[in-house]
Design a protein around this motif. Structure first.
Motif, mmCIF file in Angstrom:
data_model
loop_
_atom_site.group_PDB
_atom_site.id
_atom_site.type_symbol
_atom_site.label_atom_id
_atom_site.label_comp_id
_atom_site.label_asym_id
_atom_site.label_seq_id
_atom_site.Cartn_x
_atom_site.Cartn_y
_atom_site.Cartn_z
ATOM 1 N N ARG A 1 0.854 -1.199 0.000
ATOM 2 C CA ARG A 1 0.000 0.000 0.000
ATOM 3 C C ARG A 1 0.892 1.253 0.000
ATOM 4 O O ARG A 1 2.080 1.176 0.334
ATOM 5 N N SER A 2 0.272 2.393 -0.365
ATOM 6 C CA SER A 2 0.990 3.678 -0.344
ATOM 7 C C SER A 2 0.917 4.280 1.047
ATOM 8 O O SER A 2 -0.125 4.183 1.695
ATOM 9 N N HIS B 1 2.887 7.071 9.447
ATOM 10 C CA HIS B 1 1.845 6.998 10.474
ATOM 11 C C HIS B 1 0.712 6.103 9.993
ATOM 12 O O HIS B 1 0.397 6.090 8.802
ATOM 13 N N THR B 2 0.107 5.394 10.916
ATOM 14 C CA THR B 2 -1.036 4.580 10.525
ATOM 15 C C THR B 2 -1.990 4.370 11.687
ATOM 16 O O THR B 2 -1.761 4.843 12.807
ATOM 17 N N LYS C 1 -2.373 -3.693 8.263
ATOM 18 C CA LYS C 1 -0.910 -3.703 8.177
ATOM 19 C C LYS C 1 -0.269 -3.854 9.559
ATOM 20 O O LYS C 1 0.825 -4.389 9.693
HETATM 21 C C1 FMN Z 1 -1.311 8.753 -1.627
HETATM 22 C C2 FMN Z 1 -1.728 7.873 -0.466
HETATM 23 C C3 FMN Z 1 -1.133 8.066 0.763
HETATM 24 C C4 FMN Z 1 -1.495 7.258 1.845
HETATM 25 N N1 FMN Z 1 -0.881 7.448 3.050
HETATM 26 C C5 FMN Z 1 -1.170 6.617 4.073
HETATM 27 C C6 FMN Z 1 -0.456 6.721 5.303
HETATM 28 O O1 FMN Z 1 0.437 7.551 5.483
HETATM 29 N N2 FMN Z 1 -0.776 5.835 6.286
HETATM 30 C C7 FMN Z 1 -1.743 4.877 6.125
HETATM 31 O O2 FMN Z 1 -1.974 4.112 7.051
HETATM 32 N N3 FMN Z 1 -2.439 4.768 4.975
HETATM 33 C C8 FMN Z 1 -2.161 5.595 3.948
HETATM 34 N N4 FMN Z 1 -2.835 5.473 2.757
HETATM 35 C C9 FMN Z 1 -3.868 4.423 2.628
HETATM 36 C C10 FMN Z 1 -3.170 3.081 2.427
HETATM 37 O O3 FMN Z 1 -2.574 3.033 1.137
HETATM 38 C C11 FMN Z 1 -4.101 1.887 2.638
HETATM 39 O O4 FMN Z 1 -5.160 1.921 1.718
HETATM 40 C C12 FMN Z 1 -4.680 1.859 4.060
HETATM 41 O O5 FMN Z 1 -3.724 2.293 5.015
HETATM 42 C C13 FMN Z 1 -5.106 0.445 4.411
HETATM 43 O O6 FMN Z 1 -3.971 -0.388 4.352
HETATM 44 P P1 FMN Z 1 -3.941 -1.848 4.987
HETATM 45 O O7 FMN Z 1 -5.309 -2.426 4.754
HETATM 46 O O8 FMN Z 1 -2.884 -2.551 4.210
HETATM 47 O O9 FMN Z 1 -3.598 -1.712 6.438
HETATM 48 C C14 FMN Z 1 -2.485 6.259 1.671
HETATM 49 C C15 FMN Z 1 -3.053 6.066 0.415
HETATM 50 C C16 FMN Z 1 -2.695 6.867 -0.635
HETATM 51 C C17 FMN Z 1 -3.340 6.642 -1.975
#
Ligand code: FMN
Length: 199
Positions: free
Chosen positions: A52-53, A69-70, A76
Motif C-alpha cells: 500500500r501507499s 503513520h497509521t 498492516k
Molecule cells: C497517496 C496515499 C497516501 C497514503 N498514506 C497513508 C499513510 O500515510 N498511512 C496509512 O496508514 N495509509 C495511507 N494510505 C492508505 C493506504 O494506502 C491503505 O489503503 C490503508 O492504510 C489500508 O492499508 P492496509 O489495509 O494494508 O492496512 C495512503 C493512500 C494513498 C493513496
C-alpha cells in the motif's frame, strides 16, 4: 529531478549516500517530491505479500530510519505483529529511478514518540484516526470526511501509530540509454560502501 543527477558514474558510495540523504530529506518536506509517497509491503499471517501507499513523515540519516503513520486497527499492523520485516519501494518516472529497501519495523502507540508525532501533525491528518469504522471495515455507503478531532479527544490518539522502519541497505536502479546502473548501497557501517550489480 533529471536523469543525469542519477548517473551513478559521478559518485562514490559516500557521495551517493549524501545525495540520497538530500533526496529523502526533500521528500519529507515536499508533497511534490516523487519519494514523498512510498509503497510499503508487509507479509500477512498467511504468508502473502500486501502493498500500500503511505506518506513518509520522517527520515533520520543517523539512525537509518523512515517513519510513517497509521491506524492501530489497520490490517498492516496485524501483519507487522506477525512479521516485522517490510519493504519500501519508490519509482520516479521522470528520473527513471527505482529504490527499494528492506527494513525492520518498530511500532509506537501511546508512548512518547507517538505523542511527539501526534503534536507535530496537522489536524486534517489526525482526523483519520478517530473514525468509528476501522480501516478495511465493510460499509453500506461511503463515509463522510472525518471530523477534525478536539484537542482533548483521546480516541484518535489511542489509535495513532508511528511505524519506524530501520534499514541497513538500499538497492538503487537507474535507467539510462547508455546502460542501466544498479547498486546495492550498504549503510550499516561508516564509511558506507556499495557494490555494483547486474541490472
Ligand atoms: C497517496 C496515499 C497516501 C497514503 N498514506 C497513508 C499513510 O500515510 N498511512 C496509512 O496508514 N495509509 C495511507 N494510505 C492508505 C493506504 O494506502 C491503505 O489503503 C490503508 O492504510 C489500508 O492499508 P492496509 O489495509 O494494508 O492496512 C495512503 C493512500 C494513498 C493513496
Amino acid at each position: 529531478m533529471n536523469n543525469s543527477a542519477w548517473d551513478l558514474t559521478q559518485y562514490d558510495a559516500l557521495s551517493f549516500w549524501d545525495f540520497c540523504i538530500t533526496q529523502f530529506s526533500k521528500a519529507i518536506d515536499s508533497a511534490k517530491h516523487p519519494f514523498h509517497i512510498a509503497n510499503v509491503s508487509t507479509v500477512t499471517s498467511n504468508g502473502s505479500p500486501q502493498t500500500r501507499s503511505v506518506v513518509l513523515r520522517q527520515f533520520n540519516e543517523t539512525t537509518r530510519e523512515f517513519t510513517f503513520h497509521t491506524d492501530l486497527r489497520s490490517p498492516k499492523i496485524k501483519d507487522l505483529q506477525h512479521c516485522k520485516n517490510l519493504c519500501l519501494h519508490w519509482y520516479d518516472s521522470l528520473a527513471r529511478v527505482q529504490i527499494r529497501l528492506n527494513a525492520l519495523a518498530t511500532t509506537h502507540n501511546q508512548n512518547e514518540r507517538a505523542k511527539q508525532a501526534w503534536h507535530d501533525s496537522r489536524d486534517s491528518s489526525l482526523a483519520c484516526y478517530g473514525t468509528p469504522n476501522p480501516p478495511g471495515a465493510h460499509m453500506d455507503q461511503f463515509p463522510p470526511a472525518p471530523l477534525i478531532p478536539k484537542a482533548d479527544d483521546p480516541k484518535g490518539f489511542s489509535q495513532f501509530v508511528v511505524v519506524a522502519c530501520h534499514f541497513e541497505e538500499l538497492e538503487i536502479l537507474t535507467l539510462h540509454a547508455t546502460g542501466h546502473q544498479r547498486v546495492s548501497l550498504s549503510v550499516k557501517h561508516d564509511p558506507v560502501s556499495w557494490s555494483i550489480i547486474a541490472p
